[in-house]
Scaffold this motif. Structure first.
Motif, PDB file in Angstrom:
ATOM      1  N   ARG A  98      -8.479 -14.733   4.892  1.00 62.80           N
ATOM      2  CA  ARG A  98      -7.449 -15.720   5.244  1.00 62.80           C
ATOM      3  C   ARG A  98      -6.235 -15.595   4.330  1.00 62.80           C
ATOM      4  NH1 ARG A  98     -11.559 -19.534   5.964  1.00 62.80           N
ATOM      5  NH2 ARG A  98     -11.281 -20.232   3.839  1.00 62.80           N
ATOM      6  N   ASN A  99      -6.486 -15.209   3.076  1.00 64.22           N
ATOM      7  CA  ASN A  99      -5.398 -15.081   2.117  1.00 64.22           C
ATOM      8  C   ASN A  99      -4.794 -13.678   2.089  1.00 64.22           C
ATOM      9  OD1 ASN A  99      -5.393 -17.766   1.078  1.00 64.22           O
ATOM     10  ND2 ASN A  99      -7.327 -17.289   0.098  1.00 64.22           N
ATOM     11  N   GLY A 100      -5.187 -12.834   3.045  1.00 58.11           N
ATOM     12  CA  GLY A 100      -4.586 -11.513   3.169  1.00 58.11           C
ATOM     13  C   GLY A 100      -5.139 -10.463   2.236  1.00 58.11           C
ATOM     14  N   ILE A 101      -6.288 -10.694   1.671  1.00 57.78           N
ATOM     15  CA  ILE A 101      -6.890  -9.737   0.751  1.00 57.78           C
ATOM     16  C   ILE A 101      -7.818  -8.830   1.547  1.00 57.78           C
ATOM     17  CG2 ILE A 101      -8.392  -9.473  -1.255  1.00 57.78           C
ATOM     18  CD1 ILE A 101      -7.322 -12.236  -2.129  1.00 57.78           C
ATOM     19  N   THR A 102      -7.565  -7.521   1.460  1.00 60.18           N
ATOM     20  CA  THR A 102      -8.376  -6.582   2.237  1.00 60.18           C
ATOM     21  C   THR A 102      -9.166  -5.624   1.356  1.00 60.18           C
ATOM     22  OG1 THR A 102      -6.479  -5.096   2.374  1.00 60.18           O
ATOM     23  CG2 THR A 102      -6.819  -6.635   4.214  1.00 60.18           C
ATOM     24  N   LYS A 103      -8.875  -5.582   0.068  1.00 52.70           N
ATOM     25  CA  LYS A 103      -9.565  -4.650  -0.831  1.00 52.70           C
ATOM     26  C   LYS A 103     -10.311  -5.432  -1.905  1.00 52.70           C
ATOM     27  CE  LYS A 103      -6.085  -1.156  -0.160  1.00 52.70           C
ATOM     28  NZ  LYS A 103      -4.998  -0.412  -0.754  1.00 52.70           N
ATOM     29  N   VAL A 104     -11.403  -4.854  -2.368  1.00 46.74           N
ATOM     30  CA  VAL A 104     -12.217  -5.512  -3.390  1.00 46.74           C
ATOM     31  C   VAL A 104     -11.440  -5.648  -4.691  1.00 46.74           C
ATOM     32  CG1 VAL A 104     -14.340  -5.319  -4.741  1.00 46.74           C
ATOM     33  CG2 VAL A 104     -14.356  -4.681  -2.347  1.00 46.74           C
ATOM     34  N   TYR A 110      -7.196 -11.852  -7.284  1.00 53.55           N
ATOM     35  CA  TYR A 110      -7.113 -13.163  -6.650  1.00 53.55           C
ATOM     36  C   TYR A 110      -7.948 -14.194  -7.413  1.00 53.55           C
ATOM     37  CZ  TYR A 110      -7.816 -16.849  -3.207  1.00 53.55           C
ATOM     38  OH  TYR A 110      -7.890 -18.064  -2.581  1.00 53.55           O
ATOM     39  N   ARG A 111      -9.167 -13.817  -7.755  1.00 54.46           N
ATOM     40  CA  ARG A 111     -10.038 -14.737  -8.516  1.00 54.46           C
ATOM     41  C   ARG A 111      -9.428 -15.072  -9.865  1.00 54.46           C
ATOM     42  NH1 ARG A 111     -15.637 -11.621  -7.547  1.00 54.46           N
ATOM     43  NH2 ARG A 111     -15.985 -12.200  -5.392  1.00 54.46           N
ATOM     44  N   PHE A 112      -8.881 -14.060 -10.541  1.00 53.90           N
ATOM     45  CA  PHE A 112      -8.274 -14.277 -11.850  1.00 53.90           C
ATOM     46  C   PHE A 112      -7.118 -15.266 -11.739  1.00 53.90           C
ATOM     47  CE2 PHE A 112      -5.052 -13.160 -15.011  1.00 53.90           C
ATOM     48  CZ  PHE A 112      -5.784 -13.378 -16.169  1.00 53.90           C
ATOM     49  N   GLU A 113      -6.245 -15.050 -10.755  1.00 60.29           N
ATOM     50  CA  GLU A 113      -5.104 -15.945 -10.559  1.00 60.29           C
ATOM     51  C   GLU A 113      -5.559 -17.350 -10.168  1.00 60.29           C
ATOM     52  OE1 GLU A 113      -1.821 -15.514 -11.107  1.00 60.29           O
ATOM     53  OE2 GLU A 113      -2.368 -13.592 -11.988  1.00 60.29           O
TER      54      GLU A 113
END
Length: 153
Positions: A98-104, A110-113
């Motif tokens: 949903r947030n546009g993340i496609t790569k691990v 993303y988690r860090f932010e």
């Protein structure tokens, strides 16, 4: 003589019932002891969230578990735990999508932010709560000035 025969028949029937109940209680005690041993071992192994949910599942399924073996009930609980973990992972991956993340690798950033933003929000909330507690210690004229400053922020 017929009443003695009926009485002996009833007494024999009662003795059989009492014997079956006593045998049932004995077997029940053995099963409970064995299950308590296994549940204590599982409790000593760890006290994380998964163990709490496993214990809840174990409590819910206890009436059904007595009809199957210990091994089968443990397999069922393990399967339920794995299902719960997989569902959580799927929810997490959907959120990434949903947030546009496609790569691990992007998910790590993303988690860090996300954690950084949460820490910032917590520190701002603590700062606001701390300044409000200081307001109670001020005089009435200075507290009205401080309230106006806070409302502007």
């Amino acid at each position: 003589q017929e009443t003695d025969l009926e009485l002996n028949l009833v007494m024999g029937h009662m003795e059989g019932c009492v014997f079956r109940l006593a045998e049932r209680e004995r077997k029940k005690g053995i099963i409970q002891r064995l299950r308590l041993l296994s549940s204590k071992q599982a409790t000593l192994a760890g006290t994380g969230e998964s163990d709490r949910s496993r214990n809840r599942s174990q409590d819910v399924l206890k009436p059904f578990a007595r009809f199957v073996g210990l091994e089968a009930s443990n397999d069922l609980l393990n399967s339920l735990e794995k299902e719960r973990q997989l569902k959580a992972r799927v929810r997490e991956l959907r959120e990434f999508r949903r947030n546009g993340i496609t790569k691990v690798t992007d998910s790590y950033d993303y988690r860090f932010e996300l954690r950084r933003r949460e820490r910032i929000k917590e520190s701002e909330l603590k700062r606001k709560l701390g300044s409000q507690s200081l307001l109670g210690r001020r005089s009435s004229s200075s507290s009205s000035i401080a309230n106006k400053r806070l409302s502007k922020e």
